[in-house]
Design a protein around this motif. Structure first.
Motif, PDB file in Angstrom:
ATOM      1  N   LEU A 175     -17.417 -19.463 -19.355  1.00  0.00           N
ATOM      2  CA  LEU A 175     -17.059 -18.039 -19.372  1.00  0.00           C
ATOM      3  C   LEU A 175     -16.909 -17.499 -17.967  1.00  0.00           C
ATOM      4  CD1 LEU A 175     -16.675 -15.391 -20.951  1.00  0.00           C
ATOM      5  CD2 LEU A 175     -19.169 -15.094 -20.876  1.00  0.00           C
ATOM      6  N   TRP A 176     -17.803 -17.909 -17.072  1.00  0.00           N
ATOM      7  CA  TRP A 176     -17.739 -17.492 -15.672  1.00  0.00           C
ATOM      8  C   TRP A 176     -16.420 -17.972 -15.034  1.00  0.00           C
ATOM      9  CZ3 TRP A 176     -22.211 -18.645 -11.671  1.00  0.00           C
ATOM     10  CH2 TRP A 176     -21.891 -18.050 -10.451  1.00  0.00           C
ATOM     11  N   PRO A 208     -15.996 -14.144  -8.120  1.00  0.00           N
ATOM     12  CA  PRO A 208     -15.137 -15.325  -7.962  1.00  0.00           C
ATOM     13  C   PRO A 208     -15.381 -16.339  -9.079  1.00  0.00           C
ATOM     14  CG  PRO A 208     -16.337 -14.816  -5.937  1.00  0.00           C
ATOM     15  CD  PRO A 208     -16.935 -13.987  -7.015  1.00  0.00           C
ATOM     16  N   ARG A 209     -14.388 -17.195  -9.262  1.00  0.00           N
ATOM     17  CA  ARG A 209     -14.543 -18.265 -10.248  1.00  0.00           C
ATOM     18  C   ARG A 209     -15.707 -19.178  -9.862  1.00  0.00           C
ATOM     19  NH1 ARG A 209     -10.319 -21.231  -9.201  1.00  0.00           N
ATOM     20  NH2 ARG A 209      -9.292 -19.829  -7.725  1.00  0.00           N
ATOM     21  N   PHE A 210     -16.318 -19.784 -10.888  1.00  0.00           N
ATOM     22  CA  PHE A 210     -17.466 -20.656 -10.648  1.00  0.00           C
ATOM     23  C   PHE A 210     -17.091 -21.811  -9.725  1.00  0.00           C
ATOM     24  CE2 PHE A 210     -20.044 -24.373 -11.979  1.00  0.00           C
ATOM     25  CZ  PHE A 210     -21.280 -23.919 -11.523  1.00  0.00           C
ATOM     26  N   SER A 211     -15.876 -22.337  -9.863  1.00  0.00           N
ATOM     27  CA  SER A 211     -15.433 -23.440  -9.002  1.00  0.00           C
ATOM     28  C   SER A 211     -15.372 -23.003  -7.542  1.00  0.00           C
ATOM     29  CB  SER A 211     -14.071 -23.955  -9.467  1.00  0.00           C
ATOM     30  OG  SER A 211     -13.123 -22.897  -9.488  1.00  0.00           O
ATOM     31  N   VAL A 212     -14.990 -21.748  -7.300  1.00  0.00           N
ATOM     32  CA  VAL A 212     -14.948 -21.231  -5.935  1.00  0.00           C
ATOM     33  C   VAL A 212     -16.355 -21.112  -5.360  1.00  0.00           C
ATOM     34  CG1 VAL A 212     -14.282 -19.250  -4.519  1.00  0.00           C
ATOM     35  CG2 VAL A 212     -12.790 -20.006  -6.370  1.00  0.00           C
ATOM     36  N   VAL A 213     -17.292 -20.653  -6.192  1.00  0.00           N
ATOM     37  CA  VAL A 213     -18.690 -20.530  -5.757  1.00  0.00           C
ATOM     38  C   VAL A 213     -19.271 -21.910  -5.446  1.00  0.00           C
ATOM     39  CG1 VAL A 213     -21.000 -19.810  -6.456  1.00  0.00           C
ATOM     40  CG2 VAL A 213     -19.026 -18.391  -7.027  1.00  0.00           C
ATOM     41  N   VAL A 214     -18.953 -22.881  -6.284  1.00  0.00           N
ATOM     42  CA  VAL A 214     -19.436 -24.247  -6.043  1.00  0.00           C
ATOM     43  C   VAL A 214     -18.867 -24.790  -4.737  1.00  0.00           C
ATOM     44  CG1 VAL A 214     -19.342 -26.625  -6.899  1.00  0.00           C
ATOM     45  CG2 VAL A 214     -19.832 -24.760  -8.468  1.00  0.00           C
ATOM     46  N   GLN A 215     -17.622 -24.503  -4.465  1.00  0.00           N
ATOM     47  CA  GLN A 215     -17.010 -24.947  -3.214  1.00  0.00           C
ATOM     48  C   GLN A 215     -17.708 -24.306  -2.014  1.00  0.00           C
ATOM     49  OE1 GLN A 215     -12.814 -24.203  -2.985  1.00  0.00           O
ATOM     50  NE2 GLN A 215     -12.603 -24.968  -0.893  1.00  0.00           N
ATOM     51  N   ALA A 216     -17.993 -22.996  -2.116  1.00  0.00           N
ATOM     52  CA  ALA A 216     -18.712 -22.310  -1.038  1.00  0.00           C
ATOM     53  C   ALA A 216     -20.110 -22.886  -0.866  1.00  0.00           C
ATOM     54  CB  ALA A 216     -18.786 -20.813  -1.337  1.00  0.00           C
ATOM     55  N   PHE A 217     -20.768 -23.190  -1.990  1.00  0.00           N
ATOM     56  CA  PHE A 217     -22.099 -23.799  -1.951  1.00  0.00           C
ATOM     57  C   PHE A 217     -22.042 -25.145  -1.229  1.00  0.00           C
ATOM     58  CE2 PHE A 217     -25.665 -26.225  -3.531  1.00  0.00           C
ATOM     59  CZ  PHE A 217     -26.684 -25.304  -3.668  1.00  0.00           C
ATOM     60  N   ALA A 218     -21.032 -25.959  -1.571  1.00  0.00           N
ATOM     61  CA  ALA A 218     -20.895 -27.276  -0.946  1.00  0.00           C
ATOM     62  C   ALA A 218     -20.635 -27.149   0.554  1.00  0.00           C
ATOM     63  CB  ALA A 218     -19.770 -28.052  -1.623  1.00  0.00           C
ATOM     64  N   GLN A 258     -18.351 -11.817   2.286  1.00  0.00           N
ATOM     65  CA  GLN A 258     -18.201 -13.234   1.952  1.00  0.00           C
ATOM     66  C   GLN A 258     -18.802 -13.444   0.550  1.00  0.00           C
ATOM     67  OE1 GLN A 258     -20.337 -14.851   5.310  1.00  0.00           O
ATOM     68  NE2 GLN A 258     -18.446 -15.169   6.469  1.00  0.00           N
ATOM     69  N   ILE A 259     -18.094 -12.952  -0.446  1.00  0.00           N
ATOM     70  CA  ILE A 259     -18.639 -12.884  -1.799  1.00  0.00           C
ATOM     71  C   ILE A 259     -18.971 -14.270  -2.373  1.00  0.00           C
ATOM     72  CG2 ILE A 259     -18.260 -11.990  -4.117  1.00  0.00           C
ATOM     73  CD1 ILE A 259     -18.585  -9.880  -1.926  1.00  0.00           C
ATOM     74  N   PRO A 260     -18.146 -15.304  -2.185  1.00  0.00           N
ATOM     75  CA  PRO A 260     -18.542 -16.626  -2.697  1.00  0.00           C
ATOM     76  C   PRO A 260     -19.857 -17.124  -2.105  1.00  0.00           C
ATOM     77  CG  PRO A 260     -16.195 -16.597  -2.222  1.00  0.00           C
ATOM     78  CD  PRO A 260     -16.757 -15.323  -1.684  1.00  0.00           C
ATOM     79  N   ASN A 261     -20.074 -16.853  -0.803  1.00  0.00           N
ATOM     80  CA  ASN A 261     -21.340 -17.248  -0.185  1.00  0.00           C
ATOM     81  C   ASN A 261     -22.513 -16.479  -0.780  1.00  0.00           C
ATOM     82  OD1 ASN A 261     -19.845 -18.903   1.409  1.00  0.00           O
ATOM     83  ND2 ASN A 261     -20.302 -17.888   3.346  1.00  0.00           N
ATOM     84  N   MET A 262     -22.274 -15.224  -1.128  1.00  0.00           N
ATOM     85  CA  MET A 262     -23.327 -14.432  -1.757  1.00  0.00           C
ATOM     86  C   MET A 262     -23.747 -15.052  -3.089  1.00  0.00           C
ATOM     87  SD  MET A 262     -23.212 -10.454  -3.014  1.00  0.00           S
ATOM     88  CE  MET A 262     -22.348 -10.869  -4.528  1.00  0.00           C
ATOM     89  N   TYR A 263     -22.760 -15.411  -3.908  1.00  0.00           N
ATOM     90  CA  TYR A 263     -23.076 -16.041  -5.193  1.00  0.00           C
ATOM     91  C   TYR A 263     -23.665 -17.437  -4.997  1.00  0.00           C
ATOM     92  CZ  TYR A 263     -20.866 -12.336  -7.895  1.00  0.00           C
ATOM     93  OH  TYR A 263     -20.574 -11.130  -8.479  1.00  0.00           O
ATOM     94  N   ALA A 264     -23.276 -18.134  -3.935  1.00  0.00           N
ATOM     95  CA  ALA A 264     -23.870 -19.439  -3.639  1.00  0.00           C
ATOM     96  C   ALA A 264     -25.365 -19.292  -3.328  1.00  0.00           C
ATOM     97  CB  ALA A 264     -23.141 -20.092  -2.470  1.00  0.00           C
ATOM     98  N   GLY A 265     -25.725 -18.222  -2.614  1.00  0.00           N
ATOM     99  CA  GLY A 265     -27.141 -17.960  -2.359  1.00  0.00           C
ATOM    100  C   GLY A 265     -27.907 -17.660  -3.634  1.00  0.00           C
ATOM    101  N   ILE A 266     -27.288 -16.878  -4.533  1.00  0.00           N
ATOM    102  CA  ILE A 266     -27.924 -16.587  -5.819  1.00  0.00           C
ATOM    103  C   ILE A 266     -28.097 -17.869  -6.635  1.00  0.00           C
ATOM    104  CG2 ILE A 266     -27.645 -15.344  -7.999  1.00  0.00           C
ATOM    105  CD1 ILE A 266     -26.109 -13.192  -6.408  1.00  0.00           C
ATOM    106  N   LEU A 267     -27.072 -18.731  -6.594  1.00  0.00           N
ATOM    107  CA  LEU A 267     -27.148 -20.012  -7.294  1.00  0.00           C
ATOM    108  C   LEU A 267     -28.276 -20.870  -6.727  1.00  0.00           C
ATOM    109  CD1 LEU A 267     -25.753 -21.770  -9.471  1.00  0.00           C
ATOM    110  CD2 LEU A 267     -24.290 -22.665  -7.651  1.00  0.00           C
TER     111      LEU A 267
END
Length: 289
Positions: free
Chosen positions: A57-58, A73-83, A253-262
């Protein structure tokens, strides 16, 4: 001749009976193993399916325009930022900083709250002496005292560790008191009748019976230690997951923000998993009761 045949039939009859009964027994064992395997598979698959649906769904909601992809952002984008944060070493720096602070305050809370809780539950004079001040502070939220900790202890590591200690202390304390006070009186009477002294009674009966309740408080305290620390790091810190989330949000840097939450979710799950394993280790007697 007929007598020889009868003797032969009698000698082979038990073997035939054993062979006939062996087949249903093997089938029954196979069905039990299959049922156990299906239960284990369902136990693992059930949370996996729920998480997979949430992540799907995300991923699809921003693609379909149900939410603004700029803000979610899409979950794949967040995962990329996390990586990318992991590859650069920045993620480990923030995670290790937060873990050091959290584990320091959490460990201090364990070392203080469990003995104090045992003393309050086991000795009435200790309870009468400490209850008024404990009742005053346990109804005061930890984050409400954050400015006080910063003013008294400074903006460095000490104030953050002290805040985690404060937030973790009361869940452990209250559940320790509950665990010790709710031990089955019949167990205590039986142990006393067997000649157990106070120390041996506490060691062999009271403390093992209180372990489940104590671990409930420990797991609550673990969650509190992480959440309170993240909030403290958002206010005043130069490193840590809370700082990462705030800095990413301020710099858009919204993907990085969600990467921190993850990362916070992963740390919390790992922390809880370790505590659940320790609880099972220290309360194995419950599985055989």
């Amino acid at each position: 001749m007929s007598s020889a045949v009868q003797v032969l039939e009698k000698s082979t009859a038990p073997a035939k009976f054993k062979a006939a009964t062996r087949v249903p027994a093997a089938k029954g064992q196979a069905s039990r193993l299959l049922a156990a395997a299906l239960r284990l598979t369902w136990r693992v698959a059930k949370p996996t399916v729920v998480i997979a649906l949430f992540l799907a769904l995300w991923e699809t909601a921003p693609r379909l325009g149900l939410v603004d992809e700029v803000f979610l952002p899409r979950f794949s984008v967040v995962v990329q930022a996390f990586a990318e944060l992991v590859a650069s070493g920045e993620m480990w720096e923030h995670v290790s900083t937060s873990l050091t602070r959290s584990l320091s305050g959490f460990t201090l809370a364990l070392l203080i709250a469990i003995p104090v809780g045992i003393g309050i539950a086991w000795y009435k004079p200790v309870a009468d002496f400490l209850n008024p001040i404990l009742e005053l502070f346990r109804n005061t939220a930890a984050l409400a005292l954050l400015p006080v900790f910063v003013l008294i202890l400074g903006i460095g590591e000490t104030s953050k560790v002290a805040l985690v200690l404060y937030a973790s202390f009361f869940p452990i304390l209250l559940n320790t008191i509950t665990g010790v006070r709710t031990v089955d009186p019949l167990l205590i009477k039986s142990a006393v009748s067997l000649g157990f002294g106070p120390l041996r009674l506490f060691q062999k009966v009271v403390l093992p019976a209180a372990v489940p309740s104590i671990f409930t408080g420990v797991r609550m305290a673990a969650a509190s230690s992480i959440l309170v620390l993240i909030a403290a790091e958002m206010v005043g810190a130069r490193a840590g997951l809370g700082y990462l989330i705030t800095a990413a949000q301020q710099n858009f840097q919204i993907p990085n923000m969600y990467a921190g939450i993850l990362a916070i979710s992963i740390v919390g799950l790992a922390f809880n998993g370790i505590l659940v394993a320790l609880e099972r280790r220290f309360s194995r007697w419950r599985n055989h009761s």
